[in-house]
Design a protein around this motif. Structure first.
Motif, PDB file in Angstrom:
ATOM      1  N   LEU A   1       5.280   6.877   0.721  1.00 44.74           N
ATOM      2  CA  LEU A   1       5.850   5.890   1.627  1.00 44.74           C
ATOM      3  C   LEU A   1       5.157   4.568   1.348  1.00 44.74           C
ATOM      4  O   LEU A   1       3.930   4.476   1.383  1.00 44.74           O
ATOM      5  CB  LEU A   1       5.628   6.311   3.081  1.00 44.74           C
ATOM      6  N   GLU A   2       5.936   3.561   1.009  1.00 47.52           N
ATOM      7  CA  GLU A   2       5.417   2.251   0.645  1.00 47.52           C
ATOM      8  C   GLU A   2       5.351   1.353   1.878  1.00 47.52           C
ATOM      9  O   GLU A   2       6.326   1.235   2.617  1.00 47.52           O
ATOM     10  CB  GLU A   2       6.344   1.618  -0.403  1.00 47.52           C
ATOM     11  N   LEU A   3       4.194   0.756   2.110  1.00 50.29           N
ATOM     12  CA  LEU A   3       4.048  -0.262   3.154  1.00 50.29           C
ATOM     13  C   LEU A   3       4.126  -1.599   2.436  1.00 50.29           C
ATOM     14  O   LEU A   3       3.161  -2.043   1.804  1.00 50.29           O
ATOM     15  CB  LEU A   3       2.714  -0.105   3.888  1.00 50.29           C
ATOM     16  N   ASP A   4       5.296  -2.220   2.488  1.00 49.08           N
ATOM     17  CA  ASP A   4       5.569  -3.437   1.726  1.00 49.08           C
ATOM     18  C   ASP A   4       5.049  -4.686   2.412  1.00 49.08           C
ATOM     19  O   ASP A   4       4.961  -4.757   3.638  1.00 49.08           O
ATOM     20  CB  ASP A   4       7.082  -3.594   1.514  1.00 49.08           C
TER      21      ASP A   4
ATOM     22  N   VAL B   1      -7.078   1.165   9.492  1.00 53.81           N
ATOM     23  CA  VAL B   1      -6.695   2.525   9.842  1.00 53.81           C
ATOM     24  C   VAL B   1      -5.178   2.563   9.926  1.00 53.81           C
ATOM     25  O   VAL B   1      -4.560   1.620  10.416  1.00 53.81           O
ATOM     26  CB  VAL B   1      -7.311   2.920  11.212  1.00 53.81           C
ATOM     27  N   TYR B   2      -4.580   3.631   9.417  1.00 55.90           N
ATOM     28  CA  TYR B   2      -3.143   3.798   9.631  1.00 55.90           C
ATOM     29  C   TYR B   2      -2.918   5.038  10.479  1.00 55.90           C
ATOM     30  O   TYR B   2      -3.667   6.008  10.413  1.00 55.90           O
ATOM     31  CB  TYR B   2      -2.362   3.871   8.316  1.00 55.90           C
ATOM     32  N   ARG B   3      -1.886   4.975  11.280  1.00 59.27           N
ATOM     33  CA  ARG B   3      -1.491   6.093  12.134  1.00 59.27           C
ATOM     34  C   ARG B   3      -0.037   6.389  11.809  1.00 59.27           C
ATOM     35  O   ARG B   3       0.841   5.534  11.978  1.00 59.27           O
ATOM     36  CB  ARG B   3      -1.666   5.717  13.602  1.00 59.27           C
ATOM     37  N   MET B   4       0.207   7.601  11.319  1.00 59.84           N
ATOM     38  CA  MET B   4       1.555   8.002  10.954  1.00 59.84           C
ATOM     39  C   MET B   4       2.029   9.053  11.952  1.00 59.84           C
ATOM     40  O   MET B   4       1.371  10.074  12.137  1.00 59.84           O
ATOM     41  CB  MET B   4       1.579   8.577   9.541  1.00 59.84           C
TER      42      MET B   4
ATOM     43  N   THR C   1       0.864  -1.170   0.000  1.00 59.33           N
ATOM     44  CA  THR C   1       0.000   0.000   0.000  1.00 59.33           C
ATOM     45  C   THR C   1       0.896   1.214   0.000  1.00 59.33           C
ATOM     46  O   THR C   1       1.909   1.251   0.701  1.00 59.33           O
ATOM     47  CB  THR C   1      -0.909   0.006   1.251  1.00 59.33           C
ATOM     48  N   GLN C   2       0.538   2.206  -0.772  1.00 55.39           N
ATOM     49  CA  GLN C   2       1.343   3.410  -0.871  1.00 55.39           C
ATOM     50  C   GLN C   2       0.600   4.564  -0.204  1.00 55.39           C
ATOM     51  O   GLN C   2      -0.550   4.850  -0.537  1.00 55.39           O
ATOM     52  CB  GLN C   2       1.608   3.722  -2.341  1.00 55.39           C
TER      53      GLN C   2
END
Length: 81
Positions: free
Chosen positions: A44-47, A57-60, A4-5
């Motif tokens: 930012l790539e989540l590989d 949900v993502y938390r950055m 996911t990017q």
């Protein structure tokens, strides 16, 4: 490979850390911290995300290199298998 990017703007250079949570709040993925320069349209790539279909949900967390202050950004995405 599944990934996911995340595309975002960063007002100042910072150390970036990302966590992915399922809808129950359980952490299902964590990316090692990455140092990034300020800019717009940063990626930012989540590989290797091997997530079942569903909403996440993502938390950055962005910790400034200059002041050490931290900001948190939250977003969501859907995984479709």
């Amino acid at each position: 490979m599944h990934s996911t990017q995340l595309v975002f703007d960063l007002p100042r250079s910072a150390q970036i850390q990302v966590e992915v949570l399922d809808i129950t709040g359980r952490r299902v993925h964590e990316k090692s911290p990455v140092s990034m320069s300020a800019g717009t349209g940063l990626e930012l790539e989540l590989d290797d995300l091997k997530l079942p279909s569903g909403s996440y949900v993502y938390r950055m967390m962005a910790t400034s290199h200059d002041s050490g202050s931290a900001e948190v950004y939250v977003g969501h995405f859907t995984s479709i298998r």
